[in-house]
Scaffold this motif. Structure first.
Motif, PDB file in Angstrom:
ATOM      1  N   ALA A  45       0.040 -12.597 -17.172  1.00  0.00           N
ATOM      2  CA  ALA A  45       1.406 -12.768 -16.666  1.00  0.00           C
ATOM      3  C   ALA A  45       2.132 -11.430 -16.596  1.00  0.00           C
ATOM      4  CB  ALA A  45       2.170 -13.749 -17.552  1.00  0.00           C
ATOM      5  N   TRP A  46       1.921 -10.577 -17.601  1.00  0.00           N
ATOM      6  CA  TRP A  46       2.518  -9.238 -17.552  1.00  0.00           C
ATOM      7  C   TRP A  46       1.942  -8.435 -16.387  1.00  0.00           C
ATOM      8  CZ3 TRP A  46       6.890  -7.820 -19.220  1.00  0.00           C
ATOM      9  CH2 TRP A  46       7.415  -8.276 -20.434  1.00  0.00           C
ATOM     10  N   THR A 106       4.356  -6.994  -8.992  1.00  0.00           N
ATOM     11  CA  THR A 106       5.407  -7.265  -8.010  1.00  0.00           C
ATOM     12  C   THR A 106       6.415  -6.124  -7.942  1.00  0.00           C
ATOM     13  OG1 THR A 106       6.906  -8.421  -9.550  1.00  0.00           O
ATOM     14  CG2 THR A 106       5.184  -9.741  -8.473  1.00  0.00           C
ATOM     15  N   LEU A 107       6.380  -5.241  -8.948  1.00  0.00           N
ATOM     16  CA  LEU A 107       7.288  -4.093  -8.991  1.00  0.00           C
ATOM     17  C   LEU A 107       6.575  -2.797  -8.613  1.00  0.00           C
ATOM     18  CD1 LEU A 107       9.055  -4.977 -12.361  1.00  0.00           C
ATOM     19  CD2 LEU A 107       9.913  -5.413 -10.050  1.00  0.00           C
ATOM     20  N   GLY A 108       5.301  -2.920  -8.224  1.00  0.00           N
ATOM     21  CA  GLY A 108       4.552  -1.735  -7.834  1.00  0.00           C
ATOM     22  C   GLY A 108       3.876  -1.028  -8.985  1.00  0.00           C
ATOM     23  N   LEU A 109       3.679  -1.732 -10.097  1.00  0.00           N
ATOM     24  CA  LEU A 109       3.036  -1.132 -11.264  1.00  0.00           C
ATOM     25  C   LEU A 109       1.733  -1.859 -11.569  1.00  0.00           C
ATOM     26  CD1 LEU A 109       6.107  -0.749 -13.663  1.00  0.00           C
ATOM     27  CD2 LEU A 109       5.149   0.973 -12.131  1.00  0.00           C
ATOM     28  N   GLU A 110       0.746  -1.102 -12.001  1.00  0.00           N
ATOM     29  CA  GLU A 110      -0.521  -1.682 -12.424  1.00  0.00           C
ATOM     30  C   GLU A 110      -0.608  -1.575 -13.941  1.00  0.00           C
ATOM     31  OE1 GLU A 110      -5.292  -1.343 -11.422  1.00  0.00           O
ATOM     32  OE2 GLU A 110      -3.999   0.404 -11.152  1.00  0.00           O
ATOM     33  N   VAL A 111      -0.725  -2.705 -14.618  1.00  0.00           N
ATOM     34  CA  VAL A 111      -0.777  -2.705 -16.073  1.00  0.00           C
ATOM     35  C   VAL A 111      -1.972  -3.526 -16.529  1.00  0.00           C
ATOM     36  CG1 VAL A 111       0.762  -4.703 -16.275  1.00  0.00           C
ATOM     37  CG2 VAL A 111       0.523  -3.149 -18.199  1.00  0.00           C
ATOM     38  N   ASP A 112      -2.667  -3.013 -17.524  1.00  0.00           N
ATOM     39  CA  ASP A 112      -3.812  -3.719 -18.083  1.00  0.00           C
ATOM     40  C   ASP A 112      -3.309  -4.875 -18.952  1.00  0.00           C
ATOM     41  OD1 ASP A 112      -5.970  -4.241 -20.219  1.00  0.00           O
ATOM     42  OD2 ASP A 112      -6.999  -2.904 -18.829  1.00  0.00           O
ATOM     43  N   ALA A 130       7.698 -18.090 -16.466  1.00  0.00           N
ATOM     44  CA  ALA A 130       7.350 -19.238 -15.626  1.00  0.00           C
ATOM     45  C   ALA A 130       5.906 -19.130 -15.143  1.00  0.00           C
ATOM     46  CB  ALA A 130       8.308 -19.334 -14.443  1.00  0.00           C
ATOM     47  N   TYR A 131       5.501 -17.923 -14.748  1.00  0.00           N
ATOM     48  CA  TYR A 131       4.121 -17.716 -14.301  1.00  0.00           C
ATOM     49  C   TYR A 131       3.151 -17.956 -15.455  1.00  0.00           C
ATOM     50  CZ  TYR A 131       0.049 -15.502 -12.163  1.00  0.00           C
ATOM     51  OH  TYR A 131      -1.200 -15.253 -11.655  1.00  0.00           O
ATOM     52  N   TYR A 132       3.522 -17.500 -16.637  1.00  0.00           N
ATOM     53  CA  TYR A 132       2.684 -17.729 -17.820  1.00  0.00           C
ATOM     54  C   TYR A 132       2.444 -19.223 -18.030  1.00  0.00           C
ATOM     55  CZ  TYR A 132       1.856 -18.668 -22.767  1.00  0.00           C
ATOM     56  OH  TYR A 132       1.373 -19.170 -23.940  1.00  0.00           O
ATOM     57  N   ARG A 133       3.500 -20.020 -17.927  1.00  0.00           N
ATOM     58  CA  ARG A 133       3.345 -21.458 -18.152  1.00  0.00           C
ATOM     59  C   ARG A 133       2.472 -22.099 -17.074  1.00  0.00           C
ATOM     60  NH1 ARG A 133       8.724 -20.711 -19.890  1.00  0.00           N
ATOM     61  NH2 ARG A 133       9.616 -21.324 -17.880  1.00  0.00           N
ATOM     62  N   GLU A 134       2.468 -21.507 -15.869  1.00  0.00           N
ATOM     63  CA  GLU A 134       1.606 -22.018 -14.803  1.00  0.00           C
ATOM     64  C   GLU A 134       0.136 -21.785 -15.112  1.00  0.00           C
ATOM     65  OE1 GLU A 134       2.515 -20.478 -10.978  1.00  0.00           O
ATOM     66  OE2 GLU A 134       4.627 -21.081 -11.027  1.00  0.00           O
ATOM     67  N   ILE A 135      -0.194 -20.606 -15.651  1.00  0.00           N
ATOM     68  CA  ILE A 135      -1.603 -20.244 -15.808  1.00  0.00           C
ATOM     69  C   ILE A 135      -2.179 -20.579 -17.174  1.00  0.00           C
ATOM     70  CG2 ILE A 135      -1.387 -18.400 -14.104  1.00  0.00           C
ATOM     71  CD1 ILE A 135      -1.385 -16.380 -16.391  1.00  0.00           C
ATOM     72  N   VAL A 136      -1.323 -20.811 -18.172  1.00  0.00           N
ATOM     73  CA  VAL A 136      -1.848 -21.050 -19.514  1.00  0.00           C
ATOM     74  C   VAL A 136      -2.472 -22.437 -19.631  1.00  0.00           C
ATOM     75  CG1 VAL A 136       0.223 -22.029 -20.594  1.00  0.00           C
ATOM     76  CG2 VAL A 136      -1.365 -20.632 -21.964  1.00  0.00           C
ATOM     77  N   GLY A 137      -2.109 -23.336 -18.714  1.00  0.00           N
ATOM     78  CA  GLY A 137      -2.717 -24.657 -18.708  1.00  0.00           C
ATOM     79  C   GLY A 137      -2.283 -25.505 -19.885  1.00  0.00           C
ATOM     80  N   GLN A 138      -3.212 -26.277 -20.401  1.00  0.00           N
ATOM     81  CA  GLN A 138      -2.911 -27.218 -21.478  1.00  0.00           C
ATOM     82  C   GLN A 138      -3.322 -26.665 -22.842  1.00  0.00           C
ATOM     83  OE1 GLN A 138      -1.144 -30.016 -20.843  1.00  0.00           O
ATOM     84  NE2 GLN A 138      -1.055 -29.142 -18.787  1.00  0.00           N
ATOM     85  N   VAL A 139      -3.122 -25.380 -23.042  1.00  0.00           N
ATOM     86  CA  VAL A 139      -3.434 -24.774 -24.335  1.00  0.00           C
ATOM     87  C   VAL A 139      -2.575 -25.417 -25.418  1.00  0.00           C
ATOM     88  CG1 VAL A 139      -3.241 -22.664 -25.706  1.00  0.00           C
ATOM     89  CG2 VAL A 139      -4.199 -22.571 -23.411  1.00  0.00           C
ATOM     90  N   ALA A 140      -3.191 -25.744 -26.526  1.00  0.00           N
ATOM     91  CA  ALA A 140      -2.470 -26.322 -27.663  1.00  0.00           C
ATOM     92  C   ALA A 140      -3.198 -25.921 -28.935  1.00  0.00           C
ATOM     93  CB  ALA A 140      -2.399 -27.845 -27.542  1.00  0.00           C
ATOM     94  N   ILE A 141      -2.599 -26.207 -30.065  1.00  0.00           N
ATOM     95  CA  ILE A 141      -3.272 -25.942 -31.332  1.00  0.00           C
ATOM     96  C   ILE A 141      -4.451 -26.903 -31.443  1.00  0.00           C
ATOM     97  CG2 ILE A 141      -3.030 -25.811 -33.828  1.00  0.00           C
ATOM     98  CD1 ILE A 141      -0.056 -25.366 -33.470  1.00  0.00           C
ATOM     99  N   GLU A 142      -5.660 -26.354 -31.547  1.00  0.00           N
ATOM    100  CA  GLU A 142      -6.861 -27.182 -31.588  1.00  0.00           C
ATOM    101  C   GLU A 142      -6.923 -27.992 -32.880  1.00  0.00           C
ATOM    102  OE1 GLU A 142      -8.891 -27.552 -29.154  1.00  0.00           O
ATOM    103  OE2 GLU A 142      -8.203 -25.948 -27.819  1.00  0.00           O
TER     104      GLU A 142
END
Length: 254
Positions: A27-28, A34-40, A85-97
């Motif tokens: 997400a970072w 989108t701001l023109g920066l590449e971050v690992d 918001a993007y994080y919540r889109e891609i994290v899926g159904q992660v929960a405490i196992e």
């Protein structure tokens, strides 16, 4: 050897109880692109614990990105909201196992008080920790619950106070250097979980383990108490924001 008196366990969330750090890193990377920066994506465990606005400003400074450095807090918060918001889109159904839940229940059955102390937002917390799982904790703190974020001691000092224990009677479970410093600055014991960073970057913790599941194995908790007792006192460290490695970011377009 005298036994150490532990009355509470204070858990970090991301990277300790749930495998969500990779999604934070992605997400970072996305919002910075989108701001023109590449971050690992390594930016996530490296800066975990800091307020998101602070992470963004550090990335802008590292890249020499002047437009970002001039953003107001309100403008920056809009960017952070998009990242969350993007994080919540891609994290899926992660929960405490379930196996981690059993470790938490086992510690509670020992009569220990439990807290969840995270720098994530309330929306993100509710997205990945179910209401039933939240009931396992006596105290829950999230971003905005306290004035200062990790590595300052306030998050863990506040949790200990609300649990009614002294910091030296609490064990903090962390996975990132800044979270470890927060625990140590509060005067608490700290166990680091090598789930998201190499062990050599977690050396400020009192103990380093491979997984939080080790605490639930036969003799696991007793072993922790013995190792802590051998150290005597938890001591304190200064809550420095100095990162253990540079933020991996560069500007790739005008």
């Amino acid at each position: 050897m005298s036994r150490v008196k532990i009355r509470a366990v204070l858990f970090d969330l991301d990277g300790v109880l749930v495998n969500s750090i990779e999604a934070h890193g992605r997400a970072w990377a996305w919002i910075m692109s989108t701001l023109g920066l590449e971050v690992d994506p390594f930016i996530a465990p490296l800066t975990e614990g800091l307020h998101s606005r602070r992470i963004a400003r550090l990335a802008f400074e590292s890249a020499g990105y002047e437009p970002g450095m001039k953003l107001s807090d309100d403008e920056l918060e809009e960017i952070i909201d998009r990242k969350r918001a993007y994080y919540r889109e891609i994290v899926g159904q992660v929960a405490i196992e379930n196996d981690v839940v059993e470790v938490i229940r086992g510690l509670r059955d020992r009569g220990l008080k439990l807290a969840l102390v995270t720098s994530t937002s309330r929306d993100n917390l509710d997205h990945i920790v179910t209401r039933e799982q939240q009931k396992l904790f006596d105290v829950i703190l999230w971003a905005g619950s306290v004035a200062e974020s990790k590595p300052r001691p306030e998050p863990y000092l506040t949790a200990a106070e609300r649990l009614g224990v002294r910091p030296a009677e609490a064990v903090v479970i962390e996975n990132a250097p800044l979270g470890i410093r927060s625990a140590r600055a509060a005067g608490a014991w700290c166990i680091a979980v090598a789930s998201t960073m190499p062990r050599e970057l977690l050396g400020e913790a009192h103990i380093v383990v491979d997984s939080v599941l080790e605490l639930g194995r036969p003799g696991g908790w007793e072993s922790v108490l013995e190792r802590l007792a051998a150290l005597g006192q938890p001591g304190r460290v200064e809550p420095s924001e100095e990162l253990v490695a540079p933020i991996p970011v560069r500007r790739w377009k005008a």
